[in-house]
Design an enzyme around this catalytic site. Sequence first.
Site, mmCIF file in Angstrom:
data_model
loop_
_atom_site.group_PDB
_atom_site.id
_atom_site.type_symbol
_atom_site.label_atom_id
_atom_site.label_comp_id
_atom_site.label_asym_id
_atom_site.label_seq_id
_atom_site.Cartn_x
_atom_site.Cartn_y
_atom_site.Cartn_z
ATOM 1 N N ARG A 160 -32.929 -28.903 46.618
ATOM 2 C CA ARG A 160 -33.086 -27.458 46.805
ATOM 3 C C ARG A 160 -34.494 -27.178 47.287
ATOM 4 O O ARG A 160 -35.017 -27.980 48.072
ATOM 5 C CB ARG A 160 -32.649 -26.668 45.567
ATOM 6 C CG ARG A 160 -33.115 -27.256 44.246
ATOM 7 C CD ARG A 160 -32.625 -26.453 43.097
ATOM 8 N NE ARG A 160 -33.260 -25.151 43.049
ATOM 9 C CZ ARG A 160 -32.834 -24.139 42.308
ATOM 10 N NH1 ARG A 160 -31.765 -24.282 41.560
ATOM 11 N NH2 ARG A 160 -33.477 -23.013 42.276
ATOM 12 N N ALA B 255 -37.413 -29.890 47.252
ATOM 13 C CA ALA B 255 -37.045 -31.104 47.985
ATOM 14 C C ALA B 255 -37.023 -30.847 49.498
ATOM 15 O O ALA B 255 -37.498 -31.668 50.281
ATOM 16 C CB ALA B 255 -35.685 -31.608 47.512
ATOM 17 N N HIS B 256 -36.486 -29.703 49.903
ATOM 18 C CA HIS B 256 -36.449 -29.389 51.341
ATOM 19 C C HIS B 256 -37.859 -29.233 51.901
ATOM 20 O O HIS B 256 -38.174 -29.722 52.980
ATOM 21 C CB HIS B 256 -35.605 -28.136 51.605
ATOM 22 C CG HIS B 256 -34.134 -28.404 51.620
ATOM 23 N ND1 HIS B 256 -33.406 -28.562 50.470
ATOM 24 C CD2 HIS B 256 -33.256 -28.598 52.638
ATOM 25 C CE1 HIS B 256 -32.134 -28.807 50.786
ATOM 26 N NE2 HIS B 256 -32.019 -28.840 52.097
ATOM 27 N N LYS B 257 -38.692 -28.533 51.156
ATOM 28 C CA LYS B 257 -40.074 -28.316 51.588
ATOM 29 C C LYS B 257 -40.781 -29.671 51.709
ATOM 30 O O LYS B 257 -41.472 -29.942 52.691
ATOM 31 C CB LYS B 257 -40.772 -27.429 50.541
ATOM 32 C CG LYS B 257 -42.143 -26.941 50.917
ATOM 33 C CD LYS B 257 -42.557 -25.806 49.987
ATOM 34 C CE LYS B 257 -43.959 -25.302 50.281
ATOM 35 N NZ LYS B 257 -45.013 -26.116 49.646
ATOM 36 N N ILE C 9 -39.530 -31.655 54.816
ATOM 37 C CA ILE C 9 -40.033 -31.076 56.074
ATOM 38 C C ILE C 9 -41.515 -31.387 56.236
ATOM 39 O O ILE C 9 -41.942 -31.894 57.285
ATOM 40 C CB ILE C 9 -39.809 -29.535 56.084
ATOM 41 C CG1 ILE C 9 -38.320 -29.219 56.260
ATOM 42 C CG2 ILE C 9 -40.652 -28.862 57.149
ATOM 43 C CD1 ILE C 9 -37.788 -29.383 57.669
#
Lengths: 290, 206
Positions: B32, B35-37, B40
Amino acid sequence: MRDLTREILELIRRTSSDLPADVEERLRAAIEKETPGSAARGALETILKNVELSRQNSSPICQDTGTPIFYVRHPEGWSTRKLREQIRTALAEATARSYMRPNAVDAVYDKNSGNNLGGDDFPYIHFEEVEGDELTIELMLKGGGCENVGAQYSLPDNRLGAGRDLSGVRKAVLDAVHKAQGQGCAPGILGVAIGGDRGSGYLKSKEVLFEKIGERNPDPKLAELEEQLTQEANRLGIGPMGFGGGTTVIDTKITGLSRLPASYFVTVSYMCWAYRRRKMIVKGEQVLYD
Amino acid sequence: MREVTIPISDEVIRSLKVGEPVNLSGVMITARDAAHKWMIETFIKKTRAPQGDDLQVYEALRPLLNGGVIYHCGPVVSGLDTKQYKFVAAGPTTSIREEPYQADVMKHFNAKGVIGKGGMGAKTLQGCQEVPFVYFHAIGGAATYIAQSVETVLGVYKYEFGVPEAIWVIRVRDFPVVVTMDAHGQSLHEVVEKDSGKVLADLLAK
């Protein structure tokens, strides 16, 4: 003073795992309005299976066990300092037992405390001294998905053509429901505060959600608006989970506050279908749960 | 009910259409906001140098995500002390927060499915066509029910993000979802938003 830690732990368990009957009843009724085989109907069927399973297993209805919001009404002579400690101890224990997800994240250092305790305001606890000899503790768990779609409008709002009257309030609320789409886990319950300042508006828009589903505001004008908003919100056709369908909102609760002459706020708190609220009453030696 | 096994091929992805109920089985990861941040910044835009076990986690995730599925979920997990992890409650979280990242993450890892709730926006829908991948909608709040389809917790990465934000590797069986954004540019969310917008305009005109 009596130690209520164990009893409060039980209140938390019940709140997280056992959906109140009035909410479940509305969700069951909503199934009939959706076409057999539709995604909306499937969503409601899954929701109800989940409600039963969570109750059987004492496991959280939703993994987002939300912000714990406690309202404590106590007779004279109770120590709110001790009650606060008992609530906090019970909440940390409930987290260790997986009734609650560790949900308190320090916003500056991005660190989860791991036990749901995060400074003076997490959990949120409201204390109020009342007459009589009963102590009541109400708990609401409000998840982040629905919290994120809450909205506050400052009227007049030109975009909506909403003036400073109940007709303007209606427009603001309908706009909030449209903006929320399925993001707040529809079908939802709307808590609306008219007036107040920005802070009290949000607080009261949540507090009004403690009222039972179907109970109308004693003020006939507000009662009528509550009914109208539920009906009109459902005409939007957003439906369960935003899949499209007949039930977007299962009830609307409105409270009217005083405002400053210069301000006219309309504040909408959206509560997801997993509307977890429970009450415990302490009377003498007895502890009762609703 | 359509049965789909992870890893998923492009052919299967292209055959899935909006509105279709699917049962997913296989290995997936939860990811979520944090983790996505992290993905990227560290591996896709590379604005942050890898630190600690970042590179090992990345190498472990790559094969899992090639043809794999990302689940937007912050579970309630028991057995944290003993590391005998079990998902107790594991419904989807709101997906739109990952809108800035999702398409880039899917493309980078060649992932084939995202599970979440509430749908996603134009950038993700574009990515669905290009990569291709689909958006699977799980039932928000149905946490205990969905947790039953999680057979095994195979492991966890980035535990320091906190239990909800960590990357959990799970084996699921018959995980129930509905396709609401497909690889052909169709989005149920776009349709519902537009249709409800017309009704709103009528109601506001009154």
